[in-house]
Scaffold this motif. Structure first.
Motif, short mmCIF file in Angstrom:
data_model
loop_
_atom_site.label_atom_id
_atom_site.label_comp_id
_atom_site.label_asym_id
_atom_site.label_seq_id
_atom_site.Cartn_x
_atom_site.Cartn_y
_atom_site.Cartn_z
N THR A 96 0.63 -1.55 0.12
CA THR A 96 -0.56 0.02 0.10
C THR A 96 1.26 1.39 -0.34
OG1 THR A 96 -0.41 -0.07 2.59
CG2 THR A 96 -1.66 -0.98 0.99
N ARG A 98 3.50 1.84 -2.23
CA ARG A 98 4.08 1.39 -3.65
C ARG A 98 2.47 1.44 -4.92
NH1 ARG A 98 8.77 -2.01 -3.84
NH2 ARG A 98 8.33 -1.51 -6.02
N ALA A 99 2.20 2.32 -3.89
CA ALA A 99 0.27 2.77 -5.63
C ALA A 99 -0.08 1.69 -5.68
CB ALA A 99 0.70 3.52 -6.04
N ASN A 100 -0.50 0.52 -4.15
CA ASN A 100 -1.09 -0.68 -4.33
C ASN A 100 -1.10 -1.55 -5.31
OD1 ASN A 100 -2.81 0.11 -2.10
ND2 ASN A 100 -4.00 1.36 -3.80
N GLU A 101 1.15 -1.40 -5.51
CA GLU A 101 1.40 -2.53 -6.25
C GLU A 101 1.54 -3.79 -5.80
OE1 GLU A 101 5.32 -2.10 -7.18
OE2 GLU A 101 5.76 -3.52 -7.94
#
Lengths: 113, 113
Positions: A96, A98-101
């Motif tokens: 979360t 890391r932009a929801n990676e």
């Protein structure tokens, strides 16, 4: 650092049998997901766990149950397998911060006869 | 309802030719956008992601994608395709506030020698 691991890699069941798919991640992620992948339909969310101790239904939860055993592990159980559950199952954990990676496991190919 | 559409199920290009894979999304607000690649028998690997800022995003393996708000699109491009790029490609989106990914149906890329 193994990332996301899944066991088994392959499984063949007879209709009505039960089994549990195991998933573990070592990235200290809070959120974990179970998807199924069917030809032409992309990945569809079965269940997810936003944090340890919580689980929620996704798009296609019928016939499945899940357990978030601890922060690392998130298992998917088929209580009474049906041919419609023949699919490839992917577990993922989410960064979360890391932009929801999403980080995916290698998948479990399940065939129900 | 939120959705991601990949209009092309299969695409075949010659090695060395340019590539563009299409992705359209339908969301109330601009979502996080992702492209993943799946090689045969493997899990999904993140190629690139967009969440704000420059509309042209660079990823791994020489891929890039352009976000176009007016067209609700996030198309993936590569100037010169290599035989090793043959795989299935998935576009995905997630809301700002949540972390549930919605996947498109996938585009299978074949590369002719």
């Amino acid at each position: 650092n193994a990332g996301v691991t899944q066991t088994p890699k392959f499984q063949v069941l007879k209709t009505g049998q039960s089994m549990t798919l195991q998933c573990a991640q070592d990235m200290n992620h809070n959120s974990m997901y179970w998807y199924r992948q069917d030809p032409g339909m992309g990945l569809r969310l079965i269940y997810y766990s936003a944090s340890e101790g919580t689980t929620d239904k996704g798009e296609v939860p019928n016939g499945y149950n899940v357990s978030r055993l601890n922060k690392r592990e998130f298992s998917l159980r088929l209580e009474s397998a049906a041919p419609s559950q023949t699919s490839v199952y992917f577990c993922a954990s989410i960064a979360t911060d890391r932009a929801n990676e999403q980080f995916f496991g290698p998948g479990t190919r399940l065939t129900v006869l | 309802a939120q959705s991601v559409t990949q209009p092309d199920i299969h695409i075949t290009v010659s090695e060395g030719a340019s590539l563009e894979l299409r992705c359209n999304y339908s969301y109330g607000a601009t979502p996080y956008l992702f492209w993943y690649v799946q090689s045969p028998g493997q899990g999904l690997q993140l190629l690139l992601k967009y969440f704000s800022g420059d509309t042209l995003v660079q990823g791994i393996k020489g891929f890039e994608a352009e976000f176009k708000r007016s067209q609700s699109s996030f198309n993936l491009r590569k100037p010169s395709v290599h035989w090793s790029d043959a795989a299935e490609y998935f576009c995905a989106a997630a809301t700002w506030a949540g972390n549930m990914l919605t996947f498109g149906g996938g585009t299978r890329l074949m590369v002719k020698p």
